[in-house]
Motif scaffolding. Structure first.
Motif, short mmCIF file in Angstrom:
data_model
loop_
_atom_site.label_atom_id
_atom_site.label_comp_id
_atom_site.label_asym_id
_atom_site.label_seq_id
_atom_site.Cartn_x
_atom_site.Cartn_y
_atom_site.Cartn_z
N GLU A 1 0.76 -1.28 -0.17
CA GLU A 1 -0.06 0.06 0.23
C GLU A 1 0.92 1.24 0.04
N VAL A 2 1.99 1.16 0.73
CA VAL A 2 2.72 2.53 0.83
C VAL A 2 3.51 2.79 -0.38
N PHE A 3 4.42 1.59 -0.73
CA PHE A 3 5.26 1.98 -1.77
C PHE A 3 5.25 1.34 -3.15
N ASP B 1 14.44 -1.37 -14.72
CA ASP B 1 15.67 -0.48 -15.40
C ASP B 1 15.67 0.66 -14.68
N ALA B 2 15.13 0.91 -13.39
CA ALA B 2 15.39 1.91 -12.62
C ALA B 2 16.34 1.86 -11.46
N MET B 3 16.93 2.80 -11.05
CA MET B 3 17.91 2.60 -9.93
C MET B 3 17.20 1.85 -8.65
N GLY B 4 18.02 1.13 -7.97
CA GLY B 4 17.45 0.53 -6.87
C GLY B 4 17.68 -1.00 -6.81
N ILE B 5 17.13 -1.78 -5.69
CA ILE B 5 17.31 -3.06 -5.78
C ILE B 5 15.98 -3.59 -5.26
N ASN B 6 16.03 -4.87 -5.59
CA ASN B 6 14.87 -5.61 -4.77
C ASN B 6 15.34 -6.51 -3.49
N GLY B 7 14.23 -6.90 -2.94
CA GLY B 7 14.47 -7.63 -1.44
C GLY B 7 13.74 -8.58 -1.04
N GLY C 1 13.15 5.82 -1.59
CA GLY C 1 13.10 7.22 -2.12
C GLY C 1 11.47 7.27 -2.79
N THR C 2 11.37 8.86 -2.57
CA THR C 2 10.02 8.95 -3.05
C THR C 2 9.91 10.38 -3.70
N GLY C 3 8.92 10.58 -4.41
CA GLY C 3 8.83 11.90 -5.30
C GLY C 3 7.91 13.00 -4.39
N ASP C 4 7.28 12.46 -3.43
CA ASP C 4 6.39 13.28 -2.59
C ASP C 4 6.30 12.81 -1.16
N PRO D 1 14.73 13.82 -2.78
CA PRO D 1 15.57 14.63 -3.39
C PRO D 1 14.98 16.17 -3.48
N ASP D 2 15.44 17.07 -3.16
CA ASP D 2 15.16 18.46 -3.30
C ASP D 2 16.30 19.55 -2.92
N VAL D 3 16.73 20.28 -3.99
CA VAL D 3 17.91 21.02 -3.93
C VAL D 3 17.36 22.46 -3.09
N ASN D 4 16.25 22.49 -3.07
CA ASN D 4 15.59 23.61 -2.07
C ASN D 4 15.47 23.60 -0.73
#
Length: 131
Positions: free
Chosen positions: A23-25, A49-55, A79-82, A126-129
């Motif tokens: 539900e979360v990810f 094809d995206a950066m990251g690993i499975n577990g 990682g999250t975009g929001d 990630p957020d440079v601001n």
């Protein structure tokens, strides 16, 4: 050599943990219990094809971590975009705040949570601001 290629999250209640991480990810799971000889579900964490690993989620063999106990192992950070939307999903699905959202100035937002199984997980946007 030495690059992290797989992770395992120890859980008490497999169905509860699969629901939380699904539900979360948005993770999906593949049953590898017959290979492992115990409840063991491979976690597909994103596009191959995206950066990251499975577990995997695996059945815990002992007591769960106690609240306030220091981390004994590794903390996985997702990682999250929001950040705020993902935090809301964590809380709505039974997770709790371990260390609230804070800025890594000029780089990202970071925070830590306790999943439904008592494990510490990190959240990173990630957020440079960020400040």
């Amino acid at each position: 050599m030495g690059r992290v290629i797989h992770f395992e999250i120890h859980v008490d209640d497999m169905d509860r943990a699969k629901k939380f991480y699904g539900e979360v990810f948005g993770w999906t799971f593949e049953d590898y219990s017959s290979y492992a000889g115990m409840p063991y579900f491979g976690a597909v964490t994103g596009d191959a094809d995206a950066m990251g690993i499975n577990g995997a989620l695996m059945q815990r063999h002992g007591a769960a971590p106690q609240p306030g106990q220091p981390v004994n192992g590794f903390a996985c950070t997702m990682g999250t975009g929001d950040y705020d939307a993902t935090e809301a999903k964590i809380l709505a699905n039974g997770g709790t705040v371990a260390l609230p959202k804070y800025a890594l100035p000029g780089m990202a937002w970071q925070g830590y949570y306790i999943d439904t199984e008592g494990n510490i997980i990190g959240l990173h946007q990630p957020d440079v601001n960020a400040k």
